[in-house]
Design a protein around this motif. Structure first.
Motif, mmCIF file in Angstrom:
data_model
loop_
_atom_site.group_PDB
_atom_site.id
_atom_site.type_symbol
_atom_site.label_atom_id
_atom_site.label_comp_id
_atom_site.label_asym_id
_atom_site.label_seq_id
_atom_site.Cartn_x
_atom_site.Cartn_y
_atom_site.Cartn_z
ATOM 1 N N GLN A 92 -5.282 5.118 18.729
ATOM 2 C CA GLN A 92 -4.560 5.890 17.736
ATOM 3 C C GLN A 92 -5.493 6.273 16.587
ATOM 4 O O GLN A 92 -6.194 5.427 16.042
ATOM 5 C CB GLN A 92 -3.387 5.064 17.200
ATOM 6 C CG GLN A 92 -2.524 5.791 16.197
ATOM 7 C CD GLN A 92 -1.440 4.891 15.642
ATOM 8 O OE1 GLN A 92 -1.450 3.700 15.877
ATOM 9 N NE2 GLN A 92 -0.529 5.456 14.910
ATOM 10 N N PRO A 93 -5.555 7.545 16.213
ATOM 11 C CA PRO A 93 -6.414 7.943 15.103
ATOM 12 C C PRO A 93 -6.062 7.186 13.830
ATOM 13 O O PRO A 93 -4.887 6.911 13.551
ATOM 14 C CB PRO A 93 -6.126 9.441 14.959
ATOM 15 C CG PRO A 93 -5.655 9.872 16.311
ATOM 16 C CD PRO A 93 -4.887 8.697 16.850
ATOM 17 N N ALA A 94 -7.090 6.843 13.060
ATOM 18 C CA ALA A 94 -6.890 6.044 11.848
ATOM 19 C C ALA A 94 -5.964 6.737 10.863
ATOM 20 O O ALA A 94 -5.190 6.078 10.160
ATOM 21 C CB ALA A 94 -8.239 5.749 11.199
ATOM 22 N N GLU A 95 -6.028 8.067 10.802
ATOM 23 C CA GLU A 95 -5.168 8.800 9.874
ATOM 24 C C GLU A 95 -3.700 8.629 10.242
ATOM 25 O O GLU A 95 -2.851 8.419 9.366
ATOM 26 C CB GLU A 95 -5.538 10.290 9.872
ATOM 27 C CG GLU A 95 -6.913 10.597 9.335
ATOM 28 C CD GLU A 95 -8.017 10.394 10.356
ATOM 29 O OE1 GLU A 95 -9.195 10.590 9.995
ATOM 30 O OE2 GLU A 95 -7.713 10.032 11.532
ATOM 31 N N GLN A 96 -3.390 8.703 11.534
ATOM 32 C CA GLN A 96 -2.005 8.519 11.974
ATOM 33 C C GLN A 96 -1.547 7.080 11.722
ATOM 34 O O GLN A 96 -0.407 6.851 11.313
ATOM 35 C CB GLN A 96 -1.880 8.862 13.457
ATOM 36 C CG GLN A 96 -2.088 10.330 13.781
ATOM 37 C CD GLN A 96 -1.909 10.614 15.258
ATOM 38 O OE1 GLN A 96 -1.352 9.802 16.006
ATOM 39 N NE2 GLN A 96 -2.390 11.758 15.711
ATOM 40 N N GLY B 229 5.979 0.834 4.638
ATOM 41 C CA GLY B 229 5.508 -0.291 3.829
ATOM 42 C C GLY B 229 4.867 -1.374 4.648
ATOM 43 O O GLY B 229 5.024 -2.564 4.346
ATOM 44 N N GLY B 230 4.135 -0.993 5.678
ATOM 45 C CA GLY B 230 3.624 -1.942 6.650
ATOM 46 C C GLY B 230 2.266 -2.530 6.360
ATOM 47 O O GLY B 230 1.717 -3.228 7.220
ATOM 48 N N ILE B 231 1.694 -2.268 5.172
ATOM 49 C CA ILE B 231 0.432 -2.891 4.779
ATOM 50 C C ILE B 231 0.576 -3.439 3.359
ATOM 51 O O ILE B 231 1.045 -2.732 2.456
ATOM 52 C CB ILE B 231 -0.744 -1.898 4.811
ATOM 53 C CG1 ILE B 231 -1.056 -1.482 6.247
ATOM 54 C CG2 ILE B 231 -1.992 -2.494 4.154
ATOM 55 C CD1 ILE B 231 -1.674 -2.579 7.102
ATOM 56 N N ALA C 35 0.836 -1.201 0.000
ATOM 57 C CA ALA C 35 0.000 0.000 0.000
ATOM 58 C C ALA C 35 0.872 1.253 0.000
ATOM 59 O O ALA C 35 1.897 1.317 0.697
ATOM 60 C CB ALA C 35 -0.920 -0.001 1.211
ATOM 61 N N GLY C 36 0.459 2.247 -0.771
ATOM 62 C CA GLY C 36 1.191 3.503 -0.869
ATOM 63 C C GLY C 36 0.306 4.693 -0.558
ATOM 64 O O GLY C 36 -0.854 4.538 -0.153
ATOM 65 N N PRO C 37 0.821 5.909 -0.746
ATOM 66 C CA PRO C 37 0.061 7.116 -0.405
ATOM 67 C C PRO C 37 -1.300 7.194 -1.090
ATOM 68 O O PRO C 37 -2.258 7.720 -0.512
ATOM 69 C CB PRO C 37 0.985 8.245 -0.870
ATOM 70 C CG PRO C 37 2.355 7.661 -0.764
ATOM 71 C CD PRO C 37 2.208 6.223 -1.152
ATOM 72 N N ALA C 38 -1.423 6.667 -2.307
ATOM 73 C CA ALA C 38 -2.709 6.721 -3.004
ATOM 74 C C ALA C 38 -3.765 5.857 -2.328
ATOM 75 O O ALA C 38 -4.968 6.023 -2.597
ATOM 76 C CB ALA C 38 -2.536 6.277 -4.460
ATOM 77 N N ASP C 39 -3.350 4.961 -1.436
ATOM 78 C CA ASP C 39 -4.284 4.074 -0.740
ATOM 79 C C ASP C 39 -4.683 4.600 0.639
ATOM 80 O O ASP C 39 -5.387 3.912 1.380
ATOM 81 C CB ASP C 39 -3.652 2.682 -0.564
ATOM 82 C CG ASP C 39 -3.254 2.052 -1.879
ATOM 83 O OD1 ASP C 39 -4.147 1.839 -2.724
ATOM 84 O OD2 ASP C 39 -2.046 1.790 -2.067
ATOM 85 N N ARG C 40 -4.273 5.800 0.970
ATOM 86 C CA ARG C 40 -4.477 6.313 2.331
ATOM 87 C C ARG C 40 -5.943 6.298 2.740
ATOM 88 O O ARG C 40 -6.298 5.821 3.823
ATOM 89 C CB ARG C 40 -3.920 7.725 2.449
ATOM 90 C CG ARG C 40 -4.013 8.317 3.864
ATOM 91 C CD ARG C 40 -3.340 9.682 3.915
ATOM 92 N NE ARG C 40 -3.242 10.194 5.275
ATOM 93 C CZ ARG C 40 -4.137 11.017 5.826
ATOM 94 N NH1 ARG C 40 -5.196 11.413 5.115
ATOM 95 N NH2 ARG C 40 -3.974 11.452 7.064
ATOM 96 N N ASP C 41 -6.835 6.809 1.906
ATOM 97 C CA ASP C 41 -8.251 6.857 2.273
ATOM 98 C C ASP C 41 -8.821 5.449 2.459
ATOM 99 O O ASP C 41 -9.630 5.213 3.364
ATOM 100 C CB ASP C 41 -9.053 7.610 1.213
ATOM 101 C CG ASP C 41 -8.764 9.107 1.213
ATOM 102 O OD1 ASP C 41 -8.187 9.590 2.204
ATOM 103 O OD2 ASP C 41 -9.125 9.772 0.226
ATOM 104 N N LEU C 42 -8.397 4.520 1.626
ATOM 105 C CA LEU C 42 -8.849 3.137 1.762
ATOM 106 C C LEU C 42 -8.389 2.550 3.084
ATOM 107 O O LEU C 42 -9.162 1.897 3.795
ATOM 108 C CB LEU C 42 -8.323 2.293 0.606
ATOM 109 C CG LEU C 42 -8.619 0.784 0.695
ATOM 110 C CD1 LEU C 42 -10.101 0.526 0.483
ATOM 111 C CD2 LEU C 42 -7.776 0.015 -0.323
ATOM 112 N N ARG D 155 1.906 3.346 8.724
ATOM 113 C CA ARG D 155 2.049 2.088 7.981
ATOM 114 C C ARG D 155 2.551 2.339 6.560
ATOM 115 O O ARG D 155 3.403 1.604 6.052
ATOM 116 C CB ARG D 155 0.715 1.334 7.965
ATOM 117 C CG ARG D 155 0.321 0.740 9.311
ATOM 118 C CD ARG D 155 1.354 -0.266 9.804
ATOM 119 N NE ARG D 155 0.974 -0.893 11.049
ATOM 120 C CZ ARG D 155 0.649 -2.168 11.191
ATOM 121 N NH1 ARG D 155 0.635 -2.975 10.148
ATOM 122 N NH2 ARG D 155 0.345 -2.670 12.368
ATOM 123 N N ILE D 156 2.029 3.355 5.910
ATOM 124 C CA ILE D 156 2.482 3.676 4.554
ATOM 125 C C ILE D 156 3.962 4.046 4.559
ATOM 126 O O ILE D 156 4.718 3.664 3.657
ATOM 127 C CB ILE D 156 1.632 4.815 3.961
ATOM 128 C CG1 ILE D 156 0.206 4.306 3.663
ATOM 129 C CG2 ILE D 156 2.263 5.379 2.689
ATOM 130 C CD1 ILE D 156 -0.784 5.396 3.342
#
Length: 296
Positions: free
Chosen positions: A188-192, A201-203, A163-170, A197-198
């Motif tokens: 922890q807030p989902a955004e953080q 490279g943790g997802i 997963a990369g920055p383009a997948d953040r909202d997902l 993780r991005i």
């Protein structure tokens, strides 16, 4: 020391308290690294706190405790990152009872506790006795270790990708859905979480041939030779198609290829589907853990 006290007895004074993470790790780090599988949660949580700061879970600062440092060497620790439970490394019954007394004497809040099953039970019983609180068994989890990966065959159509920055909202959306499905509390807030993780490279996502993401699996950064696979999530309408097994196998294989010694994961013992899946992939039982709550 009480003259009538046995030399090997434990009392509340044997537990030492600190709010300083660097101090805690300098004193207890070697102990945590000595049993990386059983200590996976304190290892990964304190590593995250060290890298990202003490406020990553909320405004209330974490606390840490150490047992036995001045009586023959560290043999146990606890920590709490509010609003999450007090987390305790495996202890003898006597040491767990001494910890309950230590926390009760200081008036420290213990809304719930997570530990290896016998440790959690011993602490819960003593906490009930000391405080009058009623202990409720809220979760039963099993810690697994990868002993030899067996990827699912046939694999579902599609492919893995990081997963990369383009997948953040997902990732933000799936993280919220995962927490709701698992009954996890706010933290922890989902955004953080997604940003962190991005960043490393943790997802890993499993996507269908047309590029649609259908499942995810994550892994914590390596610390003391271990990583923990988490979270694993597939939206409800996409389950039963082999996506979770495929993406978990991919994350597990990547950890092995990176030279990680211990690849670990937790499952909810109330979910026979996930337990069976991970065993088919080559994960084997290490220990059972429990979470006890003490009221609201």
């Amino acid at each position: 020391m009480d003259a009538d006290r046995p030399a090997d007895a434990t009392d509340a004074a044997d537990w030492q308290l600190t709010a300083d993470l660097d101090d805690f790790l300098s004193r207890a780090g070697d102990f945590l690294s000595s049993r990386p599988a059983l200590h996976t949660v304190p290892l990964t949580v304190t590593d995250a706190l060290r890298r990202r700061g003490p406020g990553m879970y909320g405004d209330e600062p974490p606390r840490y405790g150490i047992l036995g440092e001045h009586t023959g060497g560290v043999r146990g620790v606890w920590f709490r990152t509010p609003p999450f439970p007090v987390n305790i490394t495996p202890l003898t019954v006597a040491d767990a009872e001494a910890l309950a007394a230590h926390l009760a004497e200081r008036g420290l809040p213990v809304p719930d506790v997570m530990a290896e099953r016998d440790t959690a039970e011993a602490f819960a019983k003593e906490w009930e006795r000391l405080t009058g609180a009623t202990a409720e068994l809220r979760e039963r989890e099993r810690l697994y270790r990868l002993t030899g990966l067996t990827p699912p065959r046939p694999a579902p159509e599609g492919r893995p990708r990081i997963a990369g920055p383009a997948d953040r909202d997902l990732l933000i959306r799936w993280h919220a859905e995962f927490k709701e499905a698992a009954g996890l509390r706010a933290g922890q807030p989902a955004e953080q979480w997604a940003d962190a993780r991005i960043a490393y490279g943790g997802i890993t996502l499993w996507e269908t041939p047309d590029g649609t993401p259908v499942s995810m699996a994550g892994a914590t950064p390596e610390i003391a030779g271990q990583v923990r696979v988490a979270p694993v999530y597939t939206p409800a309408h996409l389950r039963g198609r082999g996506y979770a097994g495929a993406v978990t196998a991919e994350v597990s294989a990547a950890a092995v290829a990176a030279g990680v010694t211990e690849v670990l994961l937790f499952t909810d013992l109330a979910n026979p589907t996930s337990n069976a899946l991970y065993q088919r992939l080559g994960y084997r039982e290490v220990a059972d853990f429990a979470v006890y709550g003490f009221g609201e």
